[in-house]
Design a protein around this motif. Structure first.
Motif, PDB file in Angstrom:
ATOM      1  N   GLN A  32     -60.805   8.420 -12.260  1.00 54.57           N
ATOM      2  CA  GLN A  32     -60.197   7.171 -11.775  1.00 54.57           C
ATOM      3  C   GLN A  32     -60.668   6.869 -10.362  1.00 54.57           C
ATOM      4  O   GLN A  32     -60.936   5.717 -10.022  1.00 54.57           O
ATOM      5  CB  GLN A  32     -58.675   7.244 -11.819  1.00 54.57           C
ATOM      6  N   SER A  57     -54.025  -4.142  -8.357  1.00 56.81           N
ATOM      7  CA  SER A  57     -55.263  -4.910  -8.433  1.00 56.81           C
ATOM      8  C   SER A  57     -56.283  -4.194  -9.322  1.00 56.81           C
ATOM      9  O   SER A  57     -56.898  -4.797 -10.199  1.00 56.81           O
ATOM     10  CB  SER A  57     -55.826  -5.128  -7.028  1.00 56.81           C
ATOM     11  N   MET A  58     -56.447  -2.897  -9.098  1.00 55.00           N
ATOM     12  CA  MET A  58     -57.400  -2.129  -9.896  1.00 55.00           C
ATOM     13  C   MET A  58     -56.967  -2.081 -11.353  1.00 55.00           C
ATOM     14  O   MET A  58     -57.804  -2.178 -12.251  1.00 55.00           O
ATOM     15  CB  MET A  58     -57.522  -0.699  -9.360  1.00 55.00           C
ATOM     16  N   VAL A 110     -58.035  -5.187 -13.004  1.00 59.05           N
ATOM     17  CA  VAL A 110     -59.491  -5.208 -13.192  1.00 59.05           C
ATOM     18  C   VAL A 110     -59.899  -4.298 -14.347  1.00 59.05           C
ATOM     19  O   VAL A 110     -60.740  -4.661 -15.173  1.00 59.05           O
ATOM     20  CB  VAL A 110     -60.217  -4.771 -11.892  1.00 59.05           C
ATOM     21  N   LEU A 111     -59.308  -3.120 -14.407  1.00 56.51           N
ATOM     22  CA  LEU A 111     -59.752  -2.114 -15.367  1.00 56.51           C
ATOM     23  C   LEU A 111     -59.216  -2.324 -16.773  1.00 56.51           C
ATOM     24  O   LEU A 111     -59.878  -1.961 -17.743  1.00 56.51           O
ATOM     25  CB  LEU A 111     -59.367  -0.717 -14.886  1.00 56.51           C
ATOM     26  N   MET A 161     -53.220  -1.975  -4.171  1.00 55.06           N
ATOM     27  CA  MET A 161     -54.574  -1.846  -4.690  1.00 55.06           C
ATOM     28  C   MET A 161     -54.522  -1.321  -6.111  1.00 55.06           C
ATOM     29  O   MET A 161     -55.293  -1.738  -6.965  1.00 55.06           O
ATOM     30  CB  MET A 161     -55.388  -0.898  -3.808  1.00 55.06           C
ATOM     31  N   VAL A 216     -60.760  -2.806  -1.842  1.00 56.63           N
ATOM     32  CA  VAL A 216     -60.225  -3.485  -3.023  1.00 56.63           C
ATOM     33  C   VAL A 216     -59.036  -4.362  -2.645  1.00 56.63           C
ATOM     34  O   VAL A 216     -58.889  -5.475  -3.145  1.00 56.63           O
ATOM     35  CB  VAL A 216     -59.838  -2.469  -4.121  1.00 56.63           C
ATOM     36  N   ILE A 254     -62.709   3.534  -8.998  1.00 55.59           N
ATOM     37  CA  ILE A 254     -62.237   2.726  -7.864  1.00 55.59           C
ATOM     38  C   ILE A 254     -63.325   2.606  -6.801  1.00 55.59           C
ATOM     39  O   ILE A 254     -63.582   1.513  -6.282  1.00 55.59           O
ATOM     40  CB  ILE A 254     -60.948   3.336  -7.271  1.00 55.59           C
ATOM     41  N   GLY A 308     -60.723  -7.584  -3.372  1.00 61.67           N
ATOM     42  CA  GLY A 308     -60.332  -7.701  -4.769  1.00 61.67           C
ATOM     43  C   GLY A 308     -59.250  -8.733  -5.028  1.00 61.67           C
ATOM     44  O   GLY A 308     -58.944  -9.041  -6.180  1.00 61.67           O
ATOM     45  N   SER A 314     -61.516   3.185  -0.177  1.00 66.14           N
ATOM     46  CA  SER A 314     -61.771   2.235  -1.257  1.00 66.14           C
ATOM     47  C   SER A 314     -60.613   1.258  -1.423  1.00 66.14           C
ATOM     48  O   SER A 314     -60.827   0.085  -1.716  1.00 66.14           O
ATOM     49  CB  SER A 314     -62.004   2.982  -2.573  1.00 66.14           C
ATOM     50  N   ARG A 328     -51.372   1.943 -13.414  1.00 61.77           N
ATOM     51  CA  ARG A 328     -50.751   1.850 -12.089  1.00 61.77           C
ATOM     52  C   ARG A 328     -50.015   3.148 -11.755  1.00 61.77           C
ATOM     53  O   ARG A 328     -50.101   3.662 -10.652  1.00 61.77           O
ATOM     54  CB  ARG A 328     -49.787   0.673 -12.005  1.00 61.77           C
ATOM     55  N   HIS A 379     -65.967   0.264  -8.017  1.00 60.50           N
ATOM     56  CA  HIS A 379     -65.507  -1.122  -7.925  1.00 60.50           C
ATOM     57  C   HIS A 379     -65.544  -1.615  -6.484  1.00 60.50           C
ATOM     58  O   HIS A 379     -65.966  -2.746  -6.223  1.00 60.50           O
ATOM     59  CB  HIS A 379     -64.095  -1.249  -8.507  1.00 60.50           C
TER      60      HIS A 379
END
Length: 175
Positions: free
Chosen positions: A155, A91-92, A95-96, A88, A15, A159, A19, A11, A111, A162
């Motif tokens: 989590q 980035s996640m 987004v979240l 990532m 992303v 991910i 992403g 993933s 993070r 997403h």
């Protein structure tokens, strides 16, 4: 945890590439993922080329040269899996934070949580003993995995969801 790590890395590749907010960054990140892929393929191919007993598994003679050339031409950074997963994670987290999954807006905590699962799951996947000695929520949960397994797995599910959404959006985009 080892299978969770596999899902996290897979993933993370998606992303990390799809992403990214900027098309140039997406291309650079894709090159980095391809470079890692080519490097892994090259490493195994070099070893397989030396097989003396399992000669049926030897790659074609020119494959090593082809992979070396491709890897050189791909470009991208030399970032390893861990660096990609942690990027990532940034980035996640962006987004979240503020989404239905994470209302606190605490980018740093998210993070750090993703960094936690990356390192603990990687340690487990590599057969290291140290993950058994990191904190767990309680003794019962620690028997399943260090940390808080339900939260860590949630989590991961977010991910993966997403990543799937990014792939579907990319495949259905009219741009």
């Amino acid at each position: 945890m080892s299978l969770s790590r596999t899902a996290l890395v897979s993933s993370a590749h998606i992303v990390y590439v799809l992403g990214a907010p900027d098309p140039d960054i997406r291309v650079a990140n894709a090159r980095t993922v391809l470079r890692r892929q080519a490097g892994s393929h090259l490493s195994s191919t070099r070893e397989f080329a030396e097989f003396e007993s399992l000669i049926g598994l030897r790659p074609p003679a020119d494959l090593v040269l082809t992979l070396e050339t491709a890897r050189r031409n791909i470009g991208g950074s030399g970032a390893g899996e861990g660096a990609m997963v942690l990027e990532m994670a940034d980035s996640m987290a962006r987004v979240l934070v503020g989404s239905e999954y994470q209302e606190s807006g605490d980018l740093g905590a998210l993070r750090e949580h993703l960094a936690w699962v990356w390192h603990v799951w990687s340690g487990t996947a590599h057969g290291w003993a140290w993950p058994k000695h990191v904190p767990g929520l309680d003794d019962d949960d620690h028997d399943v995995a260090p940390g808080h397994w339900a939260t860590d797995f949630f989590q991961l599910a977010v991910i993966v969801q997403h990543a799937v959404r990014l792939v579907v959006d990319g495949l259905t985009s009219r741009e």
